[in-house]
Design a protein around this motif. Structure first.
Motif, mmCIF file in Angstrom:
data_model
loop_
_atom_site.group_PDB
_atom_site.id
_atom_site.type_symbol
_atom_site.label_atom_id
_atom_site.label_comp_id
_atom_site.label_asym_id
_atom_site.label_seq_id
_atom_site.Cartn_x
_atom_site.Cartn_y
_atom_site.Cartn_z
ATOM 1 N N ASN B 6 -24.924 -42.513 -7.047
ATOM 2 C CA ASN B 6 -24.987 -41.338 -6.269
ATOM 3 C C ASN B 6 -24.932 -41.669 -4.895
ATOM 4 O O ASN B 6 -25.911 -40.876 -4.004
ATOM 5 C CB ASN B 6 -26.006 -40.201 -6.589
ATOM 6 C CG ASN B 6 -25.800 -40.063 -8.086
ATOM 7 O OD1 ASN B 6 -24.694 -39.735 -8.394
ATOM 8 N ND2 ASN B 6 -27.293 -39.762 -8.681
ATOM 9 N N LEU B 7 -24.169 -42.606 -4.087
ATOM 10 C CA LEU B 7 -24.376 -42.838 -2.969
ATOM 11 C C LEU B 7 -23.747 -41.812 -1.995
ATOM 12 O O LEU B 7 -22.698 -41.144 -2.042
ATOM 13 C CB LEU B 7 -23.384 -44.165 -2.802
ATOM 14 C CG LEU B 7 -23.746 -44.968 -1.292
ATOM 15 C CD1 LEU B 7 -25.070 -45.628 -1.114
ATOM 16 C CD2 LEU B 7 -22.691 -45.949 -1.334
ATOM 17 N N THR B 8 -24.892 -41.367 -1.258
ATOM 18 C CA THR B 8 -24.289 -40.363 -0.271
ATOM 19 C C THR B 8 -24.552 -40.573 1.068
ATOM 20 O O THR B 8 -25.688 -41.038 1.607
ATOM 21 C CB THR B 8 -25.093 -38.937 -0.642
ATOM 22 O OG1 THR B 8 -24.998 -38.810 -2.170
ATOM 23 C CG2 THR B 8 -24.660 -37.733 0.047
ATOM 24 N N LYS B 9 -23.527 -40.183 1.975
ATOM 25 C CA LYS B 9 -23.750 -40.410 3.467
ATOM 26 C C LYS B 9 -23.517 -39.132 4.226
ATOM 27 O O LYS B 9 -22.335 -38.730 4.083
ATOM 28 C CB LYS B 9 -23.115 -41.630 3.935
ATOM 29 C CG LYS B 9 -23.082 -42.045 5.356
ATOM 30 C CD LYS B 9 -24.565 -42.635 5.723
ATOM 31 C CE LYS B 9 -24.786 -42.401 7.184
ATOM 32 N NZ LYS B 9 -26.156 -42.456 7.463
ATOM 33 N N ARG B 10 -24.236 -38.758 5.117
ATOM 34 C CA ARG B 10 -23.903 -37.674 5.926
ATOM 35 C C ARG B 10 -24.044 -38.074 7.356
ATOM 36 O O ARG B 10 -24.818 -38.683 7.929
ATOM 37 C CB ARG B 10 -25.010 -36.396 5.569
ATOM 38 C CG ARG B 10 -24.878 -35.762 4.231
ATOM 39 C CD ARG B 10 -25.712 -34.845 4.213
ATOM 40 N NE ARG B 10 -25.776 -34.229 2.634
ATOM 41 C CZ ARG B 10 -26.941 -34.690 2.154
ATOM 42 N NH1 ARG B 10 -27.874 -35.534 2.579
ATOM 43 N NH2 ARG B 10 -26.925 -34.537 0.583
ATOM 44 N N PHE B 11 -23.060 -37.231 8.056
ATOM 45 C CA PHE B 11 -23.131 -37.185 9.507
ATOM 46 C C PHE B 11 -23.391 -35.875 10.186
ATOM 47 O O PHE B 11 -22.378 -35.166 9.963
ATOM 48 C CB PHE B 11 -21.962 -37.986 10.368
ATOM 49 C CG PHE B 11 -21.486 -39.393 9.670
ATOM 50 C CD1 PHE B 11 -22.317 -40.475 10.202
ATOM 51 C CD2 PHE B 11 -20.565 -39.574 8.844
ATOM 52 C CE1 PHE B 11 -22.115 -41.860 9.623
ATOM 53 C CE2 PHE B 11 -20.322 -40.995 8.581
ATOM 54 C CZ PHE B 11 -21.034 -41.939 8.641
ATOM 55 N N ASN B 12 -24.596 -35.739 10.589
ATOM 56 C CA ASN B 12 -24.889 -34.274 10.732
ATOM 57 C C ASN B 12 -24.717 -33.470 9.434
ATOM 58 O O ASN B 12 -25.223 -33.425 8.402
ATOM 59 C CB ASN B 12 -24.500 -33.852 11.939
ATOM 60 C CG ASN B 12 -25.190 -34.657 13.133
ATOM 61 O OD1 ASN B 12 -26.167 -34.950 13.355
ATOM 62 N ND2 ASN B 12 -24.114 -34.880 14.341
ATOM 63 N N ASP B 13 -23.741 -32.185 9.995
ATOM 64 C CA ASP B 13 -23.434 -31.397 8.514
ATOM 65 C C ASP B 13 -22.250 -31.880 8.108
ATOM 66 O O ASP B 13 -22.009 -31.222 6.895
ATOM 67 C CB ASP B 13 -22.889 -30.115 9.377
ATOM 68 C CG ASP B 13 -24.009 -29.307 10.113
ATOM 69 O OD1 ASP B 13 -25.316 -29.750 9.871
ATOM 70 O OD2 ASP B 13 -23.907 -28.949 11.109
ATOM 71 N N PHE B 14 -21.595 -32.919 8.050
ATOM 72 C CA PHE B 14 -20.550 -33.586 7.528
ATOM 73 C C PHE B 14 -20.831 -34.503 6.659
ATOM 74 O O PHE B 14 -21.630 -35.633 6.834
ATOM 75 C CB PHE B 14 -19.591 -34.138 8.451
ATOM 76 C CG PHE B 14 -18.372 -34.773 7.922
ATOM 77 C CD1 PHE B 14 -17.394 -34.302 7.295
ATOM 78 C CD2 PHE B 14 -17.961 -36.210 7.907
ATOM 79 C CE1 PHE B 14 -16.232 -34.850 6.503
ATOM 80 C CE2 PHE B 14 -17.021 -36.814 7.381
ATOM 81 C CZ PHE B 14 -16.134 -35.907 6.717
ATOM 82 N N THR B 15 -20.572 -34.279 5.293
ATOM 83 C CA THR B 15 -20.603 -35.201 4.290
ATOM 84 C C THR B 15 -19.632 -36.299 4.026
ATOM 85 O O THR B 15 -18.390 -35.907 3.614
ATOM 86 C CB THR B 15 -21.162 -34.393 2.693
ATOM 87 O OG1 THR B 15 -21.871 -33.720 3.110
ATOM 88 C CG2 THR B 15 -21.498 -35.536 1.787
ATOM 89 N N ALA B 16 -19.841 -37.510 4.334
ATOM 90 C CA ALA B 16 -18.538 -38.493 4.365
ATOM 91 C C ALA B 16 -18.624 -39.166 2.935
ATOM 92 O O ALA B 16 -17.607 -39.552 2.616
ATOM 93 C CB ALA B 16 -18.838 -39.448 5.384
ATOM 94 N N LEU B 17 -19.622 -39.212 2.530
ATOM 95 C CA LEU B 17 -19.748 -40.027 1.088
ATOM 96 C C LEU B 17 -20.571 -38.926 0.296
ATOM 97 O O LEU B 17 -21.616 -38.692 0.482
ATOM 98 C CB LEU B 17 -20.318 -41.262 0.819
ATOM 99 C CG LEU B 17 -19.767 -42.328 1.196
ATOM 100 C CD1 LEU B 17 -20.506 -43.641 0.808
ATOM 101 C CD2 LEU B 17 -18.415 -42.392 0.512
ATOM 102 N N ASN B 18 -20.173 -38.573 -1.160
ATOM 103 C CA ASN B 18 -20.553 -37.547 -1.833
ATOM 104 C C ASN B 18 -20.967 -38.203 -3.097
ATOM 105 O O ASN B 18 -19.967 -37.987 -4.041
ATOM 106 C CB ASN B 18 -19.797 -36.321 -1.888
ATOM 107 C CG ASN B 18 -20.731 -35.093 -2.255
ATOM 108 O OD1 ASN B 18 -21.654 -35.343 -2.329
ATOM 109 N ND2 ASN B 18 -19.844 -33.810 -2.691
ATOM 110 N N ARG B 19 -22.213 -38.473 -3.492
ATOM 111 C CA ARG B 19 -22.430 -38.851 -4.602
ATOM 112 C C ARG B 19 -21.572 -39.838 -5.376
ATOM 113 O O ARG B 19 -20.956 -39.799 -6.533
ATOM 114 C CB ARG B 19 -22.852 -37.606 -5.512
ATOM 115 C CG ARG B 19 -24.054 -36.689 -5.120
ATOM 116 C CD ARG B 19 -24.202 -35.539 -5.700
ATOM 117 N NE ARG B 19 -24.418 -35.749 -7.219
ATOM 118 C CZ ARG B 19 -25.801 -35.745 -7.319
ATOM 119 N NH1 ARG B 19 -26.621 -35.866 -6.494
ATOM 120 N NH2 ARG B 19 -26.096 -35.946 -8.639
#
Lengths: 700, 304
Positions: B6-19
Motif C-alpha cells: 500500500n505504498l502511498t506518496k502525496r505531494f500536497n493535494d496530489f497523490t503520486a503513488l496510490n496504495r
C-alpha cells in the motif's frame, strides 16, 4: 545497528568539494592582512612619515577583513555544502546515499566548519608572523590574536550552523539566503527595536535596561558594533565577554542540533520549492511583515510625528511583505486566501507589541530599589562624556569597577526616585525633556538581586559634588582612578607630541612623573581634573595606547598646573625638543644651500615642504596663513636661492618659547613644519612683532 | 526481495503513488512501464528511501529502507536527471562515489570506461547527453549493489549502447544475482529484457506479471466455418475479444492453449490458425479487461 552521526569519508568528500571556494576566501584574507601589515613599513621608503613609537596592533588591525569569515566565508561554504537541497538531481543523489540524514548533515557541516577553522588559523598565523617581522613598527600579543580568532571562529561556526538550518527549511538558493538571513537577523532586529522602543520612551532607560545583555549574541553584537560605529573598542568589549562567548557557544550547539533535526525531517522533494512547509512559510511571512511593523511602532511609542499618509504607506508595506512573499513563494493566488488566518496572528502580534512596550517601560521606570537592596553600582562614564571617547582606557576601567560604598548606594537610590519628576513629561527621550537646572546626567549600572540594570539619573551640581565625595570613599573606585597603568607593561605604549627619541625617553619620563604626582595630589583633585573639561587648563598631555584581549583603548591625561612638577618637566622637555627641531630645520636649509648648482632655482634638498603659519598668540588670528613651498619638478613654488637664504636668516633670528603654554609666547607665534623623506618636524617660534621680511618672503 | 505494501506518496493535494503493492523477487529484472507522470520515478524514489511515503511500506529483504543505511548500502538509484559535481570529470565522480558507496570498484570502473570508450579525464560538461548517460551507468555498475534502480536509463542511448547496457545488466543479474528495476515509458524497450513487467497508471499499479506468463496467458485464433456462426458458438471459452468479418472470426482467448484448440477442432472449422500476439497486444487486451484503453495509457507509443 549503532547509529552513525559522522562519516569521515563524507566529511572528506565535502571538504574536497568546498576547497576551491575556501581557498579563494583564504587568499582574500591573507592578502588583505599582508597589505595592511606591509603598508606602513613599505610606505616609509617613499612617503615621509616620521617613525614614532611602535603601533600597538589589535587583532582587528592585523586582520582587517576578518569579518568576511562569518559574513561571507561561513555562509557561502555552508550554502555550497548543502547545495543539493536546492536542486532535484542533487537531492536525489544525496538522499539515496547509504547514510542517515543526520550523519550526512553533520559530516558536510563538519567539512564547512573545518575550512572555516583552517582559513582563520592560516590567516592568524600569517598575520602574526608578518607583524613579528617588523618589531619597530608593530607590537601585538599572540595570546590576544589567538583568543580573538577563536571568538571569530565561534561566530563563524554559529553563522554556518544557522545558514545550514536555513537551507533545510527552504528549497531554492534565494529562499535559502532569505530564510538564513531571517534566522540570523530577525530575532536580533526584533529584540533590538523592541528594547529601543521601550528605552526611548523614557529618559531614564537605555537599551541596557533589560536584566540581561540584549546584545548577548556575539554575532549580532559584532554586526551591531560594526554598523553603529566601526569602533574597535566595541569589538574587543564584546568579543572577550565570557557570558557572550558561552551564550553563543550554546546557541551554536542548539543550531547544529536543530539543523540535524531539520535534515531528518525535511522531505527530499522540497528541493526547488521555495519553502515547501506551509507552517514555515507562515512564519516567514509573519516575520517579514512584523519587521516592517517595527518602523511605525517606534514612532507610535515615542510620538515621532508621522502623518496619516505615512502610516498608510507603512500599512501597504506590511501587506506587501505579507502577501507578496506568499505569492512569490507559491506563485499561486489561491494560497493568498489560505494565508488569511495567519494575517490575524500578525495583527495580534502588532497590537501586542504596542502594549508590551508600554507596559515594559512603565515597569522599568517604576523599578526603584532601596539603598539596602543595592549590592553594587558601576558608573558608566563613557556614556556621559563625549570627551571621554579619547579616554577609553580610563573610562573602561571605571566602568568595570564595582562600587560598594553604602553612601553611594543611598545617593543613587535617592536620585533614582527623584529623576522621573525632573524630566518634562511628554518629551520622553528628547534632550529638551531635561530641566535646565539638572545639568549633569549619569548612567549607572545598579546590581540589585540577581541582575544589573542600567538607569540614567539627573543631578544638580550639589548632588554631583555629594556623589563625588561619596565616591572618594569607595576604595575600589579610588584605586581605579589613582592607579595608572604600568608603563613597563608590554600591552602599554606611552606617547607624547614631543618628538620621540630612540627610546621614547621623554614621554616615559613625563609619564613616570605624572604617576608619582597623581598620588600626591589625591583623588578629588585628580577625579575633577579628568571629569571636568573646564579644569583642563593646559594643552600639555600625555597619552597611552593599550591593547588587551582585543580591546584597543587609549587614554590622554591632561598635564595641568595642578601637577606642577610634571607640568614643568613637560615644558622643559618640549622646549628642548623644539630647539632641536629648529637646529635641524636650519641644518636642512644649509645643506640645501650648499648643494646649489643651477643658480636661479633651488630645490630644497632634504626638505621638500615647509609650512609656515604665523598668528597672534593671544587672539589666534592669522598674520600669515598656511604657506606651502612645494618643490614641484617644474620649479614653480620653489624658493629661490636668495629667498631661502633670507628664510634661514629670519628663522635663525627668531626666539624660541620656553614652553608649550601660551604664557611662554610673545604676541606673535610662528609655527613651522617641515618634512622630508626621513622624518617630519615641527618648530614653534615667538616674537614681539611679526618679521616683515618673512611677510615679503611668503607673499612676494 | 523488494516488497511494497500500500505504498502511498502525496505531494500536497496530489497523490503520486496510490496504495501500490508489489513484490520484486531477488535476481530478477523488473520492468515498470507507464506514461510520464504515472508515478514510476516516485515509486523508485520511495523504494530507495529518497522519499518518505505517507502511507504503506517499502522493504528490502524484510528491512525498511527509509533511513536505513544498512539496506541503502545495497541499493543504487540511477535517476532520470543525472547528478554530476560542477566541473567534474569521470575520475572525480568515481572518487565521489567511492567516498559514498563502500562497494565501489575502481577496477571495474576503469574496465567499463575503456569498454565504453569514454575518457575519464575529460570534463563531463563536454560530454554529449548520451555520453553522460553512459558515464552514469558506468559509475552505477561499478558500485556493485544488490539492487539497481534505473529510471528511464535507456533514454538518450543509441541502439548499440542500449544493447551493451542491457547485456551488462543481464550479466549482473546472472553472475551476481543482482536485481534490477527498470522504468520506461516504452513497453518495447523493456519486453526483451525484463522477467517481470508492471504497468503503472496515475499512481496506481494496473497490472504486474511474469513476462513469460503474459506471453502465454493470451493467444489469438483465426477461425472460419462453412455454415453461418456468431459469438454464441464459443460459449464457455474465456474470450477477451471477438471480432467477425464475413465468415472469418478473430478471437483473443485466455486459458490453456492446447485444451482450447482441441475443443475448437471438434467443431470442424474450415480455418483454425494460431496467430502470435505481441506483448503490446497482450497489454492492450489485459488493460481492456481492467477497464482501461491502451490508447489512453500508451497513446503516443501506439501512434509511434
Amino acid at each position: 545497528m549503532k547509529k552513525k552521526w559522522f562519516d569521515l569519508k563524507i566529511f572528506r568528500e565535502g571538504f574536497r568539494q568546498l576547497s576551491l571556494m575556501a581557498l579563494a576566501f583564504l587568499g582574500i584574507l591573507l592578502l588583505t592582512s599582508l597589505i595592511s601589515i606591509l603598508q606602513q613599513p613599505l610606505s616609509r621608503h617613499g612617503i615621509s612619515i616620521t617613525p614614532r613609537v611602535p603601533q600597538l596592533m589589535s587583532p582587528l588591525s592585523l586582520q582587517p577583513l576578518i569579518a568576511i569569515s562569518f559574513c561571507l566565508t561561513a555562509p557561502f561554504l555552508t550554502l555550497k555544502a548543502f547545495r543539493f537541497t536546492t536542486e532535484r538531481r542533487g537531492s536525489d543523489f544525496y538522499h539515496a546515499l547509504p547514510q542517515r540524514r543526520e550523519c550526512l548533515f553533520l559530516s558536510l557541516l563538519g567539512a564547512a566548519f573545518a575550512w572555516v577553522m583552517l582559513i582563520l588559523a592560516a590567516s592568524a598565523l600569517v598575520s602574526g608572523v608578518a607583524a613579528s617581522c617588523f618589531p619597530a613598527y608593530y607590537r601585538f600579543s599572540w595570546a590576544d590574536l589567538l583568543q580573538y580568532n577563536l571568538v571569530i571562529l565561534l561566530i563563524s561556526l554559529y553563522v554556518a550552523a544557522v545558514t545550514a538550518c536555513g537551507t533545510f527549511l527552504s528549497g531554492t538558493v534565494f529562499s535559502n539566503v532569505l530564510v538564513s538571513l531571517l534566522l540570523l537577523f530577525a530575532p536580533r532586529i526584533i529584540i533590538h527595536t523592541i528594547t529601543g522602543c521601550i528605552a526611548d520612551q523614557s529618559f531614564m532607560l537605555d537599551r541596557n535596561f533589560l536584566p540581561f545583555p540584549y546584545r548577548i549574541n556575539l554575532f549580532s553584537d559584532f554586526v551591531y558594533s560594526f554598523l553603529n560605529s566601526g569602533d574597535s573598542r566595541l569589538y574587543g568589549r564584546s568579543l572577550f565577554h565570557w557570558g557572550r562567548i558561552l551564550y553563543t557557544f550554546f546557541a551554536l550547539i542548539l543550531w547544529v542540533g536543530a539543523g540535524a533535526f531539520l535534515a531528518r525531517k525535511r522531505k527530499s522533494e522540497a528541493a526547488e520549492v521555495p519553502v515547501a512547509n506551509p507552517r514555515v512559510r507562515a512564519l516567514v511571512r509573519i516575520t517579514l511583515a512584523f519587521l516592517v511593523w517595527l518602523i511605525p511602532l517606534r514612532s507610535l511609542l515615542v510620538h515621532e510625528h508621522y502623518s496619516s499618509f505615512d502610516y498608510g504607506i507603512f500599512g501597504l508595506f506590511i501587506l506587501l511583505a505579507f502577501f507578496g512573499y506568499e505569492l512569490l513563494a507559491t506563485r499561486n493566488l489561491k494560497s493568498l486566501r489560505k494565508s488569511l488566518p495567519s494575517f490575524g496572528i500578525l495583527l495580534i502580534l502588532c497590537l501586542g507589541s504596542l502594549f508590551f512596550c508600554r507596559g515594559c517601560m512603565r515597569m522599568a521606570e517604576n523599578w526603584q530599589p532601596e539603598a539596602a537592596d543595592i549590592q553594587h553600582v558601576r558608573i558608566m562614564d563613557s556614556r556621559d562624556y563625549y570627551y571621554m571617547e579619547d579616554n577609553s582606557l580610563f573610562s573602561s576601567r571605571i566602568e568595570e569597577t564595582r562600587i560598594t560604598d553604602k553612601e553611594v548606594h543611598r545617593l543613587v537610590a535617592e536620585l533614582l526616585k527623584k529623576t522621573p519628576a525632573r524630566v518634562n513629561p511628554g518629551y520622553a527621550y528628547h534632550i529638551s525633556a531635561i530641566h535646565t537646572k539638572y545639568t549633569i546626567s549619569k548612567t549607572i549600572a545598579i546590581k540589585s538581586g540577581l541582575v544589573e540594570r542600567y538607569r540614567t539619573i539627573l543631578l544638580e551640581d550639589k548632588e554631583m559634588e555629594a556623589l563625588s565625595a561619596a565616591l572618594s570613599k569607595d576604595e575600589a573606585f579610588v584605586k581605579a582612578y589613582m592607579e595608572l597603568p604600568d608603563e613597563k607593561d608590554s600591552g602599554i605604549v606611552v606617547e607624547s607630541i614631543i618628538r620621540p627619541d630612540e627610546d621614547n625617553k621623554a614621554a616615559l619620563q613625563i609619564y613616570r612623573s605624572l604617576k608619582e604626582e597623581v598620588k600626591e595630589i589625591g583623588f578629588t583633585e585628580w577625579f575633577n581634573m579628568q571629569n571636568n573639561p573646564i579644569s583642563r587648563d593646559s594643552s600639555a598631555s600625555i597619552g597611552l595606547q593599550s591593547n588587551r584581549q582585543g580591546l584597543s583603548s587609549r587614554a590622554s591625561f591632561t598635564i595641568s598646573k595642578k601637577l606642577p612638577r610634571t607640568w614643568a618637566l613637560y615644558q622643559q622637555l618640549w622646549a628642548e625638543a623644539n630647539r632641536q627641531n629648529r637646529d635641524k630645520l636650519i641644518g636642512w636649509i644649509d645643506r640645501a644651500l650648499a648643494g646649489e648648482e643651477s643658480g636661479t632655482e633651488l630645490r630644497i634638498q632634504g626638505a621638500s615642504d615647509i609650512n609656515i603659519r604665523a598668528f597672534n598668540s593671544s587672539t589666534g588670528e592669522d598674520i600669515v596663513g598656511y604657506v606651502t613651498t612645494f618643490a614641484y619638478p617644474d620649479g614653480t613654488g620653489v624658493l629661490k636661492e636668495g629667498q631661502l637664504k633670507k628664510l634661514r636668516d629670519i628663522l635663525s633670528g627668531l626666539s624660541l618659547p620656553a614652553g608649550l603654554e601660551p604664557e611662554y609666547y610673545g604676541p606673535v607665534q610662528i609655527d613651522v613644519s617641515a618634512y622630508n623623506n626621513e622624518e617630519d618636524l615641527n618648530c614653534m617660534f615667538t616674537g614681539e612683532t611679526f618679521p616683515e621680511g618673512l611677510r615679503e618672503l611668503l607673499n612676494p | 526481495m523488494i516488497e511494497t505494501i500500500n505504498l502511498t506518496k502525496r505531494f500536497n493535494d496530489f497523490t503520486a503513488l496510490n496504495r501500490v503493492s508489489c513484490r520484486i523477487p531477488k535476481g530478477s529484472i523488473y520492468g515498470m512501464v507507464g506514461t510520464n507522470g504515472a508515478g514510476k520515478s516516485t515509486f523508485l524514489r520511495a523504494v530507495t528511501g529518497i522519499y518518505r511515503p505517507e502511507e504503506g511500506s517499502a522493504t528490502v529483504d524484510g528491512q525498511p529502507v527509509y533511513e536505513n543505511p544498512a539496506v541503502k548500502n545495497r541499493l543504487l538509484f540511477l535517476p532520470d536527471e543525472l547528478f554530476f559535481l560542477a566541473g567534474a570529470n569521470m575520475n572525480r565522480m568515481a572518487d565521489c562515489y567511492e567516498a559514498f558507496y563502500p562497494r565501489f570498484d575502481k577496477e571495474r570502473f576503469r574496465f567499463l570506461s575503456e569498454n565504453f570508450r569514454l575518457d575519464p579525464n575529460r570534463p563531463l560538461r563536454s560530454f554529449s547527453k548520451g555520453m553522460r548517460r553512459q558515464a552514469s551507468i558506468i559509475l552505477a555498475l561499478s558500485c556493485h549493489p544488490d539492487y539497481y534502480f534505473f529510471d528511464e536509463t535507456f533514454d538518450g542511448l543509441d541502439p548499440v549502447m542500449r544493447r551493451l547496457v542491457k547485456n551488462l545488466i543481464l550479466e549482473e543479474v546472472a553472475e551476481r544475482e543482482a536485481t534490477a528495476i527498470i522504468t520506461s515509458h516504452s513497453l518495447r524497450e523493456l519486453e526483451d529484457t525484463c522477467d517481470q513487467l508492471a504497468l503503472l497508471h496515475e499512481g496506481g499499479l494496473l497490472l504486474q506479471s511474469d513476462v513469460q506468463d503474459l506471453r502465454t496467458s493470451l493467444f489469438k485464433l483465426q477461425l472460419a466455418f462453412s455454415e453461418p456462426f456468431d459469438r454464441s458458438r464459443f460459449a464457455g471459452i474465456d474470450m477477451l475479444h471477438y471480432e467477425q468479418i464475413g465468415s472469418v472470426a478473430h478471437l483473443i482467448i485466455r486459458g490453456n492453449q492446447e485444451e482450447t484448440l482441441a475443443r475448437l477442432r471438434i467443431m470442424n472449422p474450415l480455418l483454425l490458425n494460431l496467430v502470435p500476439l505481441s506483448l503490446e497486444e497482450v497489454f492492450t487486451y489485459e488493460m481492456k479487461q481492467l477497464g482501461y484503453s491502451f490508447e489512453d495509457v500508451f497513446g503516443h507509443e501506439k501512434e509511434a
